[in-house]
Enzyme design. Structure first.
Site, short mmCIF file in Angstrom:
data_model
loop_
_atom_site.label_atom_id
_atom_site.label_comp_id
_atom_site.label_asym_id
_atom_site.label_seq_id
_atom_site.Cartn_x
_atom_site.Cartn_y
_atom_site.Cartn_z
N SER A 159 0.79 -1.23 0.00
CA SER A 159 0.00 0.00 0.00
C SER A 159 0.82 1.28 0.00
CB SER A 159 -0.94 0.00 1.20
OG SER A 159 -0.19 -0.08 2.40
N HIS A 198 -5.64 -4.00 -1.32
CA HIS A 198 -5.56 -2.91 -2.31
C HIS A 198 -5.69 -3.40 -3.75
CE1 HIS A 198 -4.77 0.80 -0.03
NE2 HIS A 198 -4.18 0.02 0.85
N LYS A 248 -12.16 -0.69 0.94
CA LYS A 248 -11.40 0.15 0.01
C LYS A 248 -12.18 0.29 -1.31
CE LYS A 248 -7.21 -0.40 2.55
NZ LYS A 248 -6.39 -1.46 3.12
C1 LIG Z 1 -6.18 -1.78 4.53
C2 LIG Z 1 -5.61 -3.11 4.71
C3 LIG Z 1 -6.15 -3.99 5.66
C4 LIG Z 1 -7.25 -3.58 6.59
O1 LIG Z 1 -8.50 -3.62 5.99
P1 LIG Z 1 -9.75 -3.03 6.81
O2 LIG Z 1 -10.92 -3.61 6.12
O3 LIG Z 1 -9.67 -1.55 6.71
O4 LIG Z 1 -9.62 -3.48 8.21
C5 LIG Z 1 -5.63 -5.27 5.76
N1 LIG Z 1 -4.61 -5.66 4.97
C6 LIG Z 1 -4.05 -4.85 4.06
C7 LIG Z 1 -2.94 -5.35 3.21
C8 LIG Z 1 -4.52 -3.54 3.91
O5 LIG Z 1 -3.98 -2.72 3.00
#
Ligand SMILES: *Cc1c(COP(=O)(O)O)cnc(C)c1O
Length: 395
Positions: free
Chosen positions: A183, A211, A242
């Protein structure tokens, strides 16, 4: 006055402030659309993970309202006792179909998905091979399992193979786990090569595609689709928070594993089910992406345009191959000043510094979205150019 026993907190916070690392919360008073109200100001949104503009899509809002009226505000039970709504099962089936996997489990968040999925698969006698730059939720999930954690160098299948060769014989079984899209830099794990190593040694495989879900692969079907590895990866972790624009996590993959997690995953057994409104909105998002690739196509067209123009302006946009666009600035104070000046100019793009990224690699991270029109992108580019010239960063 603070009691003496809590004084250490004030000292710690003072230290964070001194090092420029304190987090100041901006508050939002609108949906996360192309333009949003941040601290009372209407600004261009280059900051949220609303990749496809689904967060305020009328179909998701309508689906949430309908679900709310049908099922009420909250399930008031964990999934395994009385909290599994018909809607949860509908979402899991739709997601499994969308991703061409055997089954899927919907949990409260992507963060919790890792805590749900990792500890049932490995324990004290086992070993986890984990990419150096894996997300915090993978690290925490791995720690909770009490398995031995061996870190391999970032996206390096040869180092993975060497570490597996060295360590695996001391353990009962092993799991390889990696982020799909990283990310901070927007690079993609070499999933095919990691899979080959895992196959050679008979390791279980897991990828966290938070992502990549809704972004990579045909119509946003994710990193496994991108690499054509259907039916090969054991577990795909995803999030609905996301690109899908809502909230919740998903664990997708082989039925034998997903069924096992329904028996063993602690966030599933011991924490309340996701609300119907959220679940209904997630289902609408999956249906939209199943019907059309239009939003995903627009996301990639916007990404290509924005990155190309930023590079032409003389900015270092790193080695991202996804809509995540890091604008590399190096010094954390410069990155913060740049972000503050952009905000004055009507552009919301946050600076990221240590410990989110390594020291000396501070940046502004732009999240491109399908919801941005050409005019919006041009407005953002113009402001980047202006502030870049002012601070001596770009031509
Ligand atoms: C954003 C993210 C998460 C967390 O996801 P949420 O649904 O916001 O808890 C987990 N793993 C990765 C790789 C992320 O980028």
């Amino acid at each position: 006055m603070t009691e003496g026993k809590l004084h250490w907190i004030e000292e710690d916070v003072a230290d964070l402030k001194e090092r420029g690392l304190i987090i100041n919360l901006r508050t939002i008073a609108s949906p996360p659309g192309a333009w949003m109200t941040v601290d009372g100001k209407n600004v261009l949104n280059l900051c949220t993970n609303n990749y496809l503009g689904l967060a305020n899509h009328p179909r998701l809002v309508q689906a949430a309202q309908t679900a709310l009226e049908t099922y009420g505000a909250g399930p008031t039970a964990v999934r395994s006792i009385a909290g599994t709504l018909a809607l949860h099962r509908e979402l899991e089936t739709a997601m499994a179909d969308f991703k061409h996997v055997e089954d899927a489990l919907y949990v409260q968040s992507g963060f919790l998905a890792n805590q749900a999925a990792i500890p049932p698969l490995v324990g004290k006698e086992d070993v986890i091979f984990s990419d150096r730059l894996n997300h915090a939720s993978i690290i925490d999930g791995a720690r909770l399992s009490r398995a031995k954690i061996i870190v391999y160098e970032h996206s390096d299948p040869d180092d993975l193979a060497a570490k597996v060769e060295e360590h695996l014989t001391h353990y009962r079984r092993g799991l390889v786990v990696t982020d799909g899209v990283f990310s901070m830099d927007g690079d993609v794990a070499p999933l095919d090569k990691l899979y080959d190593v895992a196959e050679t040694y008979g390791l279980m495989t897991m990828v966290d595609d938070a992502h990549g879900e809704g972004v990579l692969g045909h119509g946003g079907r994710g990193i496994v689709d991108h690499f054509g590895l259907h039916g090969k990866f054991d577990v795909e972790i995803g999030t609905f928070s996301k690109a899908f624009g809502v909230v919740g996590g998903v664990i997708a993959g082989k039925k034998v594993i997903i069924d096992y997690l329904r028996q063993k995953a602690r966030p599933f057994l011991f924490s309340n089910a996701v609300t119907a409104a959220d679940t209904g909105a997630c289902l609408a998002a999956v249906q939209l992406l199943t019907e059309s690739t239009e939003l995903v196509d627009r996301l990639w067209a916007n990404t290509e345009f924005f990155k190309g123009e930023m590079a032409a302006l003389g900015f270092d946009v790193g080695h991202s191959v996804t809509p995540i666009t890091p604008v590399m600035l190096g010094d954390v104070k410069l990155a913060k000043t740049f972000s503050a000046r952009l905000f004055d100019e009507g552009v919301f793009a946050m600076a990221l510094g240590f410990p989110t990224v390594p020291e000396g690699l501070a940046r502004i991270r732009v999240m491109v979205s399908a919801s941005l029109a050409k005019d919006d992108l041009e407005f953002g580019l113009e402001k980047f150019a202006k502030v870049g010239r002012e601070l001596g960063v770009s031509a």
